[in-house]
Design a protein around this motif. Structure first.
Motif, mmCIF file in Angstrom:
data_model
loop_
_atom_site.group_PDB
_atom_site.id
_atom_site.type_symbol
_atom_site.label_atom_id
_atom_site.label_comp_id
_atom_site.label_asym_id
_atom_site.label_seq_id
_atom_site.Cartn_x
_atom_site.Cartn_y
_atom_site.Cartn_z
ATOM 1 N N LEU A 1 -5.390 2.106 17.131
ATOM 2 C CA LEU A 1 -4.911 2.056 15.761
ATOM 3 C C LEU A 1 -4.694 3.472 15.245
ATOM 4 N N GLU A 2 -3.737 3.619 14.319
ATOM 5 C CA GLU A 2 -3.464 4.918 13.715
ATOM 6 C C GLU A 2 -3.949 4.917 12.275
ATOM 7 N N GLY A 3 -4.677 5.983 11.897
ATOM 8 C CA GLY A 3 -5.273 6.062 10.571
ATOM 9 C C GLY A 3 -4.484 6.920 9.606
ATOM 10 N N LYS A 4 -4.458 6.467 8.369
ATOM 11 C CA LYS A 4 -3.860 7.212 7.251
ATOM 12 C C LYS A 4 -4.802 7.067 6.062
ATOM 13 N N VAL A 5 -4.842 8.077 5.217
ATOM 14 C CA VAL A 5 -5.655 7.996 4.008
ATOM 15 C C VAL A 5 -5.048 6.950 3.087
ATOM 16 N N SER A 6 -5.911 6.103 2.505
ATOM 17 C CA SER A 6 -5.450 5.049 1.597
ATOM 18 C C SER A 6 -4.814 5.668 0.350
ATOM 19 N N PRO A 7 -3.983 4.908 -0.365
ATOM 20 C CA PRO A 7 -3.341 5.437 -1.575
ATOM 21 C C PRO A 7 -4.328 5.972 -2.616
ATOM 22 N N ASP A 8 -5.522 5.358 -2.708
ATOM 23 C CA ASP A 8 -6.501 5.835 -3.687
ATOM 24 C C ASP A 8 -7.362 6.979 -3.138
ATOM 25 N N GLY A 9 -7.163 7.350 -1.864
ATOM 26 C CA GLY A 9 -7.882 8.463 -1.266
ATOM 27 C C GLY A 9 -9.326 8.188 -0.909
ATOM 28 N N LYS A 10 -9.759 6.930 -0.995
ATOM 29 C CA LYS A 10 -11.169 6.600 -0.773
ATOM 30 C C LYS A 10 -11.482 6.058 0.613
ATOM 31 N N ALA A 11 -10.454 5.756 1.393
ATOM 32 C CA ALA A 11 -10.678 5.135 2.698
ATOM 33 C C ALA A 11 -9.648 5.648 3.697
ATOM 34 N N ILE A 12 -9.909 5.372 4.950
ATOM 35 C CA ILE A 12 -8.912 5.577 5.989
ATOM 36 C C ILE A 12 -8.501 4.195 6.467
ATOM 37 N N GLU A 13 -7.223 3.897 6.359
ATOM 38 C CA GLU A 13 -6.690 2.604 6.764
ATOM 39 C C GLU A 13 -5.999 2.764 8.115
ATOM 40 N N PHE A 14 -6.383 1.925 9.055
ATOM 41 C CA PHE A 14 -5.855 2.004 10.413
ATOM 42 C C PHE A 14 -4.902 0.842 10.664
ATOM 43 N N SER A 15 -3.713 1.179 11.163
ATOM 44 C CA SER A 15 -2.727 0.155 11.508
ATOM 45 C C SER A 15 -2.609 0.060 13.025
ATOM 46 N N PHE A 16 -2.291 -1.113 13.490
ATOM 47 C CA PHE A 16 -2.234 -1.453 14.904
ATOM 48 C C PHE A 16 -1.116 -0.705 15.624
#
Length: 88
Positions: free
Chosen positions: A23-38
């Motif tokens: 999965l590839e991670g990007k910082v969430s729009p609110d900057g509080k999490a790292i969201e990983f996409s497949f």
């Protein structure tokens, strides 16, 4: 496992279902999490696989992980775990 590959932040999930989702991670729009996409999965998906993940640090000793797990029948299941560091 989290790691940097060039300019990308990646994760490999070594699953009990017998596969390894990347999965590839990007910082969430609110900057509080790292969201990983497949990206892809190695190994059999007969037992299901992780399709998405979010990692949210709470403080230096706590974090939350949320997964979207695709069941063998193709239906997604949401999973959430809260983790706390312990002193041994």
């Amino acid at each position: 496992m989290f790691y940097v590959d060039g300019d990308r932040f990646l994760a490999t999930h070594y699953c009990d279902a017998g596969n390894r989702a990347r999965l590839e991670g990007k910082v969430s729009p609110d900057g509080k999490a790292i969201e990983f996409s497949f990206l892809d999965v190695a190994g059999s998906t007969k037992g299901g696989y992780v399709k998405a993940m979010a990692f949210t640090p709470i403080d230096t000793n706590h974090h939350v992980v949320e997964f979207t797990f695709v069941m063998p029948d193709g239906k997604p299941m949401q999973l959430r775990g809260e983790f706390q560091r312990t002193n041994n």
